[in-house]
Design a protein around this motif. Structure first.
Motif, short mmCIF file in Angstrom:
data_model
loop_
_atom_site.label_atom_id
_atom_site.label_comp_id
_atom_site.label_asym_id
_atom_site.label_seq_id
_atom_site.Cartn_x
_atom_site.Cartn_y
_atom_site.Cartn_z
N ALA A 94 0.84 -1.21 0.00
CA ALA A 94 0.00 0.00 0.00
C ALA A 94 0.87 1.25 0.00
O ALA A 94 1.97 1.26 0.57
CB ALA A 94 -0.91 0.00 1.22
N ALA A 95 0.36 2.29 -0.62
CA ALA A 95 1.01 3.61 -0.58
C ALA A 95 0.18 4.48 0.37
O ALA A 95 -0.84 5.06 -0.03
CB ALA A 95 1.07 4.22 -1.98
N PHE A 96 0.59 4.52 1.62
CA PHE A 96 -0.16 5.24 2.64
C PHE A 96 0.07 6.75 2.52
O PHE A 96 1.15 7.19 2.16
CB PHE A 96 0.25 4.76 4.03
N ARG A 97 -0.98 7.50 2.87
CA ARG A 97 -0.97 8.96 2.81
C ARG A 97 -1.45 9.53 4.15
O ARG A 97 -2.19 8.85 4.87
CB ARG A 97 -1.89 9.46 1.71
N PRO A 98 -1.09 10.76 4.46
CA PRO A 98 -1.60 11.38 5.69
C PRO A 98 -3.13 11.36 5.72
O PRO A 98 -3.78 11.60 4.70
CB PRO A 98 -1.08 12.82 5.61
N GLY A 99 -3.68 11.04 6.87
CA GLY A 99 -5.12 11.02 7.05
C GLY A 99 -5.80 9.74 6.61
O GLY A 99 -7.03 9.63 6.68
N ASP A 100 -5.02 8.73 6.18
CA ASP A 100 -5.61 7.46 5.77
C ASP A 100 -6.37 6.81 6.92
O ASP A 100 -6.04 6.99 8.10
CB ASP A 100 -4.54 6.49 5.27
N LEU A 101 -7.35 5.99 6.55
CA LEU A 101 -8.11 5.19 7.49
C LEU A 101 -7.60 3.76 7.43
O LEU A 101 -7.63 3.14 6.36
CB LEU A 101 -9.59 5.18 7.12
N LEU A 102 -7.13 3.25 8.56
CA LEU A 102 -6.70 1.85 8.67
C LEU A 102 -7.78 1.14 9.49
O LEU A 102 -7.99 1.47 10.65
CB LEU A 102 -5.35 1.74 9.35
N VAL A 103 -8.47 0.19 8.87
CA VAL A 103 -9.66 -0.41 9.47
C VAL A 103 -9.39 -1.87 9.84
O VAL A 103 -8.93 -2.65 9.01
CB VAL A 103 -10.86 -0.31 8.50
N PHE A 104 -9.75 -2.21 11.08
CA PHE A 104 -9.54 -3.55 11.62
C PHE A 104 -10.85 -4.06 12.22
O PHE A 104 -11.60 -3.30 12.82
CB PHE A 104 -8.47 -3.51 12.72
N GLY A 105 -11.08 -5.37 12.08
CA GLY A 105 -12.30 -5.97 12.60
C GLY A 105 -12.14 -6.49 14.01
O GLY A 105 -11.10 -6.35 14.64
N SER A 106 -13.19 -7.12 14.48
CA SER A 106 -13.20 -7.65 15.84
C SER A 106 -12.21 -8.81 15.99
O SER A 106 -11.82 -9.44 15.00
CB SER A 106 -14.61 -8.13 16.21
N GLU A 107 -11.86 -9.07 17.22
CA GLU A 107 -10.89 -10.11 17.52
C GLU A 107 -11.37 -11.50 17.10
O GLU A 107 -10.57 -12.32 16.65
CB GLU A 107 -10.57 -10.13 19.03
N SER A 108 -12.65 -11.79 17.21
CA SER A 108 -13.12 -13.14 16.91
C SER A 108 -13.67 -13.31 15.49
O SER A 108 -13.68 -14.43 14.98
CB SER A 108 -14.20 -13.57 17.92
N HIS A 109 -14.09 -12.23 14.84
CA HIS A 109 -14.72 -12.37 13.52
C HIS A 109 -14.05 -11.58 12.41
O HIS A 109 -14.38 -11.77 11.25
CB HIS A 109 -16.20 -11.95 13.61
N GLY A 110 -13.15 -10.69 12.73
CA GLY A 110 -12.55 -9.85 11.69
C GLY A 110 -13.57 -8.85 11.16
O GLY A 110 -14.56 -8.55 11.82
N LEU A 111 -13.32 -8.37 9.96
CA LEU A 111 -14.24 -7.40 9.35
C LEU A 111 -15.44 -8.12 8.74
O LEU A 111 -15.31 -9.21 8.18
CB LEU A 111 -13.53 -6.61 8.26
N PRO A 112 -16.62 -7.50 8.82
CA PRO A 112 -17.80 -8.09 8.20
C PRO A 112 -17.61 -8.22 6.68
O PRO A 112 -17.05 -7.32 6.04
CB PRO A 112 -18.91 -7.09 8.51
N PRO A 113 -18.07 -9.32 6.09
CA PRO A 113 -17.97 -9.50 4.64
C PRO A 113 -18.56 -8.34 3.84
O PRO A 113 -18.08 -8.00 2.77
CB PRO A 113 -18.72 -10.81 4.38
N SER A 114 -19.59 -7.70 4.38
CA SER A 114 -20.22 -6.58 3.68
C SER A 114 -19.25 -5.42 3.47
O SER A 114 -19.37 -4.68 2.48
CB SER A 114 -21.46 -6.09 4.44
N LEU A 115 -18.27 -5.25 4.35
CA LEU A 115 -17.27 -4.19 4.19
C LEU A 115 -16.20 -4.58 3.18
O LEU A 115 -15.60 -3.71 2.54
CB LEU A 115 -16.61 -3.84 5.52
N LEU A 116 -15.95 -5.87 3.06
CA LEU A 116 -14.88 -6.34 2.19
C LEU A 116 -15.31 -6.47 0.73
O LEU A 116 -14.49 -6.31 -0.17
CB LEU A 116 -14.36 -7.69 2.69
#
Length: 155
Positions: free
Chosen positions: A94-116
Motif C-alpha cells: 500500500a502507498a499510505f498517505r496522511p489522514g488514511d483510514l486503517l480499518v480492523f475488525g473484531s478479535e473473533s470475527h474480523g471485518l464483516p464480509p459486507s465491508l470487504l
C-alpha cells in the motif's frame, strides 16, 4: 493534540478492552485518531481499558460511532484500507498517505464480509506462517500503523 491526525485507526466492533487500550496508547504515540465502531464488547469506562491505556488515555484523540455508515459520513475521504487475513496483497504494497483510514475488525470475527465486498484493491494482509491463525489485534494495528507512519514521514 495536533489538529489533523496523522492517521485514523478504526476498530469495527472490538471485543477486548485491553486491546482497545493498547491501541489507544499506540495512537497517542503516533498522533493518530482512534475510532471505535459499535457495538463494542466492553464499556468505555471499563477498568481494563483504562489500565491498558495507562495514563496516556487523557491524551488520546478518540471517538465512538454507532455504525459504519456514521463513520463514513464523518470520514468520507479517503477510501479506507481494510485489514483482513483473506486479502491478497500485503500491507507493505500500500502507498499510505496522511489522514488514511486503517480499518480492523473484531478479535473473533474480523471485518464483516459486507465491508470487504468490492474492495479487494483496498484489502491488506499482514503475512504470517500458516501455523498462526491471526495476530493479536493490538499487534496488528501496531505493525500496520507504524508502516503507514514510516511511509508518510518519508514523503
Amino acid at each position: 493534540m495536533p489538529d489533523e491526525p496523522l492517521l485514523h485507526i478504526v476498530l469495527v466492533q472490538p471485543e477486548i478492552p485491553q486491546n482497545a487500550g493498547n491501541i489507544g496508547r499506540t495512537c497517542v504515540a503516533l498522533g493518530a485518531k482512534l475510532w471505535l465502531v459499535r457495538p463494542l464488547g466492553f464499556r468505555i469506562d471499563q477498568r481494563q481499558l483504562r489500565r491498558a491505556g495507562l495514563d496516556y488515555w487523557q491524551h488520546l484523540n478518540w471517538e465512538v460511532v454507532d455504525d459504519w455508515t456514521t463513520l463514513r459520513r464523518r470520514l468520507p475521504e479517503p477510501e479506507p484500507w481494510l485489514f483482513t487475513k483473506t486479502a491478497e496483497q500485503p500491507y507493505t504494497a500500500a502507498a499510505f498517505r496522511p489522514g488514511d483510514l486503517l480499518v480492523f475488525g473484531s478479535e473473533s470475527h474480523g471485518l464483516p464480509p459486507s465491508l470487504l465486498r468490492g474492495s479487494a484493491d483496498r484489502c491488506l494482509r499482514i503475512p504470517m506462517r500458516p501455523e498462526v491463525r491471526s495476530l493479536n489485534l493490538a499487534c496488528s494495528v501496531g505493525v500496520a500503523a507504524y508502516e503507514a507512519a514510516r511511509q508518510i514521514l518519508a514523503q
